[in-house]
Design a protein around this motif. Structure first.
Motif, PDB file in Angstrom:
ATOM      1  N   UNK A 178       0.819  -1.296  -0.060  1.00  0.00           N
ATOM      2  CA  UNK A 178      -0.100   0.074   0.161  1.00  0.00           C
ATOM      3  C   UNK A 178       0.915   1.149  -0.059  1.00  0.00           C
ATOM      4  N   UNK A 179       0.350   2.306  -0.607  1.00  0.00           N
ATOM      5  CA  UNK A 179       1.082   3.618  -0.658  1.00  0.00           C
ATOM      6  C   UNK A 179       0.501   4.526  -1.397  1.00  0.00           C
ATOM      7  N   UNK A 180       1.321   5.691  -1.908  1.00  0.00           N
ATOM      8  CA  UNK A 180       0.664   6.788  -2.552  1.00  0.00           C
ATOM      9  C   UNK A 180       1.499   6.907  -3.735  1.00  0.00           C
ATOM     10  N   UNK A 181       0.937   7.222  -4.933  1.00  0.00           N
ATOM     11  CA  UNK A 181       1.778   7.447  -6.264  1.00  0.00           C
ATOM     12  C   UNK A 181       2.133   8.856  -6.175  1.00  0.00           C
ATOM     13  N   UNK A 190       6.832   4.100 -12.388  1.00  0.00           N
ATOM     14  CA  UNK A 190       6.198   4.751 -11.378  1.00  0.00           C
ATOM     15  C   UNK A 190       6.746   4.867 -10.036  1.00  0.00           C
ATOM     16  N   UNK A 191       6.698   6.022  -9.217  1.00  0.00           N
ATOM     17  CA  UNK A 191       7.329   5.903  -8.004  1.00  0.00           C
ATOM     18  C   UNK A 191       6.304   5.916  -6.965  1.00  0.00           C
ATOM     19  N   UNK A 192       6.190   5.199  -6.010  1.00  0.00           N
ATOM     20  CA  UNK A 192       5.336   4.870  -4.926  1.00  0.00           C
ATOM     21  C   UNK A 192       5.910   5.214  -3.566  1.00  0.00           C
ATOM     22  N   UNK A 193       5.336   5.946  -2.788  1.00  0.00           N
ATOM     23  CA  UNK A 193       5.860   6.166  -1.505  1.00  0.00           C
ATOM     24  C   UNK A 193       5.024   5.419  -0.464  1.00  0.00           C
ATOM     25  N   UNK A 194       5.843   4.560   0.194  1.00  0.00           N
ATOM     26  CA  UNK A 194       5.110   3.514   1.127  1.00  0.00           C
ATOM     27  C   UNK A 194       6.265   3.632   2.466  1.00  0.00           C
ATOM     28  N   UNK A 195       5.625   3.736   3.901  1.00  0.00           N
ATOM     29  CA  UNK A 195       6.415   3.847   4.725  1.00  0.00           C
ATOM     30  C   UNK A 195       7.380   4.922   4.802  1.00  0.00           C
ATOM     31  N   UNK A 196       7.159   6.271   4.316  1.00  0.00           N
ATOM     32  CA  UNK A 196       7.891   7.284   3.961  1.00  0.00           C
ATOM     33  C   UNK A 196       9.154   7.142   3.323  1.00  0.00           C
ATOM     34  N   UNK A 197       9.057   5.990   2.398  1.00  0.00           N
ATOM     35  CA  UNK A 197      10.278   5.671   1.488  1.00  0.00           C
ATOM     36  C   UNK A 197       9.676   5.770   0.033  1.00  0.00           C
ATOM     37  N   UNK A 198      10.515   6.492  -0.807  1.00  0.00           N
ATOM     38  CA  UNK A 198      10.068   6.432  -2.209  1.00  0.00           C
ATOM     39  C   UNK A 198      10.611   5.029  -3.055  1.00  0.00           C
ATOM     40  N   UNK A 199       9.667   4.472  -3.767  1.00  0.00           N
ATOM     41  CA  UNK A 199      10.411   3.338  -4.208  1.00  0.00           C
ATOM     42  C   UNK A 199       9.808   3.467  -5.808  1.00  0.00           C
ATOM     43  N   UNK A 200      10.833   3.225  -6.557  1.00  0.00           N
ATOM     44  CA  UNK A 200      10.930   3.394  -8.040  1.00  0.00           C
ATOM     45  C   UNK A 200      10.538   2.074  -8.520  1.00  0.00           C
ATOM     46  N   UNK A 201       9.225   1.744  -9.257  1.00  0.00           N
ATOM     47  CA  UNK A 201       9.148   0.551  -9.807  1.00  0.00           C
ATOM     48  C   UNK A 201       9.564   0.624 -11.510  1.00  0.00           C
ATOM     49  N   UNK A 202      10.210  -0.177 -11.837  1.00  0.00           N
ATOM     50  CA  UNK A 202      11.109  -0.490 -13.047  1.00  0.00           C
ATOM     51  C   UNK A 202      10.320  -1.594 -14.090  1.00  0.00           C
ATOM     52  N   UNK A 203      10.568  -1.349 -15.276  1.00  0.00           N
ATOM     53  CA  UNK A 203      10.098  -2.359 -16.257  1.00  0.00           C
ATOM     54  C   UNK A 203      11.180  -3.677 -16.154  1.00  0.00           C
ATOM     55  N   UNK A 233      -0.551  11.540  -6.449  1.00  0.00           N
ATOM     56  CA  UNK A 233      -1.296  11.633  -5.329  1.00  0.00           C
ATOM     57  C   UNK A 233      -2.406  10.686  -4.943  1.00  0.00           C
ATOM     58  N   UNK A 234      -2.757   9.506  -5.957  1.00  0.00           N
ATOM     59  CA  UNK A 234      -3.438   8.302  -5.760  1.00  0.00           C
ATOM     60  C   UNK A 234      -3.070   7.491  -4.613  1.00  0.00           C
ATOM     61  N   UNK A 235      -3.923   7.030  -3.683  1.00  0.00           N
ATOM     62  CA  UNK A 235      -3.504   6.096  -2.543  1.00  0.00           C
ATOM     63  C   UNK A 235      -4.057   4.614  -3.626  1.00  0.00           C
ATOM     64  N   UNK A 236      -2.772   3.746  -3.266  1.00  0.00           N
ATOM     65  CA  UNK A 236      -2.957   2.156  -3.793  1.00  0.00           C
ATOM     66  C   UNK A 236      -2.965   1.388  -2.647  1.00  0.00           C
ATOM     67  N   UNK A 237      -3.638   0.175  -3.093  1.00  0.00           N
ATOM     68  CA  UNK A 237      -3.226  -0.870  -2.161  1.00  0.00           C
ATOM     69  C   UNK A 237      -2.469  -1.876  -2.870  1.00  0.00           C
ATOM     70  N   UNK A 238      -1.846  -2.920  -2.009  1.00  0.00           N
ATOM     71  CA  UNK A 238      -0.954  -3.904  -2.400  1.00  0.00           C
ATOM     72  C   UNK A 238      -1.673  -4.751  -3.521  1.00  0.00           C
TER      73      UNK A 238
END
Length: 174
Positions: A105-108, A126-139, A153-158
């Protein structure tokens, strides 16, 4: 002894575990994996270096993984399943691009591609912020962005689908 066959991209590695001894493709490696029961987040100590691992299991031994800022898919089968697949000629099937899903779960924070864009392995999507860390998801593979399901700014679920990827057509120009 437990033996697994781990396929990542175009390579399959043989992993043997005997007690505390781990062999990767026949070579002994120092490895220790710890995490809370039922969690997808683990701590991996490999050859003296520490890594944060996010691993989500799917069907037929498929895993979505994120290690050290890199996202990829892995397929893990035990020795018995590996031999069955070798004898019958079955396996994972064609390895095409899979939808990019939220590992937790996190925020885009940012969408780094547009619909129709061609992407290459390792390229940020896309970069997702979760647990105060930014995670870049890659191809994971070369693909084309078919549809983007999220916005900044959109919240997403696992496991929520963030981006649909489609295989590149044969002979497609870069």
């Amino acid at each position: 002894m437990t033996k697994y066959f781990v396929s990542i991209r175009d390579r399959t590695h043989e992993v043997e575990i005997t007690g505390d001894v781990v062999r990767l493709d026949g070579a002994v490696v120092e490895a220790d994996l710890h995490g809370p029961q039922g969690s997808d987040v683990w701590s991996l100590l490999l050859e003296g270096s520490s890594y944060r691992v996010v691993a989500t299991s799917g069907a037929r031994g498929e895993w979505s993984m994120r290690i050290g800022g890199e996202s990829f898919r892995a397929r893990v089968v035990d020795e018995r399943q590996h031999h069955i697949e070798e004898m019958t000629g079955t396996g994972a099937g064609p390895a095409g691009p899979a939808p990019m899903r939220a590992p937790m779960p996190g925020m885009i924070v940012r969408v780094e591609v547009g619909e129709g864009d061609r992407v290459e392995p390792g390229q940020g999507l896309v970069i997702v912020e979760a647990m105060k860390m930014e995670n870049e998801l890659t191809a994971e593979t070369s693909a084309r962005v078919a549809r983007i399901h999220v916005s900044e700014g959109q919240a997403v679920e696992k496991d929520e689908v963030l981006i649909d990827l489609e295989p590149l057509e044969e002979g497609a120009e870069p």
